[in-house]
Design an enzyme around this catalytic site. Structure first.
Site, PDB file in Angstrom:
ATOM      1  N   ASN A  83      30.169  28.132  31.003  1.00  8.09           N
ATOM      2  CA  ASN A  83      30.455  27.137  29.738  1.00  8.09           C
ATOM      3  C   ASN A  83      31.464  27.695  28.904  1.00  8.09           C
ATOM      4  OD1 ASN A  83      29.688  25.248  28.225  1.00  8.09           O
ATOM      5  ND2 ASN A  83      28.890  26.896  26.548  1.00  8.09           N
TER       6      ASN A  83
ATOM      7  N   HIS B 157      27.664  21.211  26.397  1.00  6.06           N
ATOM      8  CA  HIS B 157      27.691  19.930  26.367  1.00  6.06           C
ATOM      9  C   HIS B 157      28.247  19.389  27.663  1.00  6.06           C
ATOM     10  CE1 HIS B 157      28.298  21.093  22.212  1.00  6.06           C
ATOM     11  NE2 HIS B 157      28.553  19.732  21.664  1.00  6.06           N
TER      12      HIS B 157
END
Length: 281
Positions: free
Chosen positions: A65, A33
């Protein structure tokens, strides 16, 4: 509720430019994201929008991430406890690196998908602007009560690779001018004489295991799987906060529904992905 959100292609993007769910299958990269889902938990619609692939970029999973980048997101989110206004901008970068053989600089990156469709960034930036410190909760990075009239800024550029958890955030701090130059953007250009948000190590990431205390014993596993089966989605990723017992339950229920189910991630950050069997023509 993140369990009600699924990754989806953004149909507002012309198809010729649109990232596809299939681009990420077997790529070895996480669907990372840019705007975190946890930042927009004020509405289901807003959270769903963060799962559109136009908000997603290929990120190294282990060490980035799911770890260092997630800690930076948490750091930025926690600033709302201290400032009334917090503005955050994140994005991908494709930066040149020096070739050891000829000493020249080249931009080199992988493209995933079949046919190749999504470029894998070499780096990511995150830049933060804060203002209006909350009374009684905010100390100036220089010491003492923060000046209510000051605007503060911090910018970071991180490589899209596994980062050791002990590396201090200061090591990735850059000027906003640097971010603007390498991204082609003009961020915070209307902020008058912004002061630094981070001074001599004052910006510290949450500990590497901060999420280990945020498990969800009431996560609706069976309901989530039933909604997935009834939907047109082809893949769903459960959050990595679930326990080993809950992951085992997911595998069992997925098997009963004839779904593909795999465990991914590592250590405390294992999670389960369920997929529908490909339809035969």
């Amino acid at each position: 509720d993140r369990s009600h959100s699924s990754f989806a292609e953004d149909e507002s993007v012309p198809e010729i430019y649109r990232a596809k769910l299939s681009d990420y299958y077997g790529s070895g990269y996480d669907r990372g994201h840019l705007t975190p889902a946890a930042d927009v938990n004020f509405s289901q619609e807003a959270m769903n929008e963060t799962f559109l692939l136009s908000n997603i970029s290929p990120q190294v999973g282990n060490g980035f991430n799911r770890h260092y980048w997630a800690r930076l997101e948490k750091f930025a989110r926690d600033l709302t406890e201290h400032y009334e206004d917090v503005y955050i901008c994140s994005g991908p970068l494709y930066l040149p690196q020096q070739n050891e053989e000829d000493g020249k600089y080249y931009v080199k990156f992988r493209v995933i998908g079949d046919p190749p469709n999504v470029s894998v960034p070499t780096h990511f930036f995150k830049t933060i602007l804060v203002s209006k410190p909350k009374s009684g909760t905010t100390e100036s990075p220089e010491g003492g009560v923060d000046d209510p009239d000051l605007v503060r800024v911090a910018s970071f550029i991180l490589p899209n690779e596994k980062i050791h958890p002990d590396i201090p955030l200061d090591q990735f701090m850059v000027s906003t001018e640097t971010v603007n130059r390498v991204s082609g953007l003009s961020l915070w250009n209307k902020a008058l004489d912004p002061a630094p948000l981070c001074v001599s190590g004052t910006c510290r990431l949450p500990p590497p295991n901060w999420w280990s205390t945020s498990g969800d014993e009431n996560y609706p596993i069976e309901e989530t799987i039933q909604k997935f089966v009834a939907s047109e989605d082809t893949e769903f990723q459960f959050p990595d906060i679930l326990s080993a017992k809950q992951r085992k339950e997911i595998h069992s229920l997925a098997e009963k529904e004839n779904l593909q189910h795999t465990s991914e991630g590592s250590g405390k950050n294992r999670y389960v992905v369920i997929r529908k069997e490909p339809q035969e023509n």
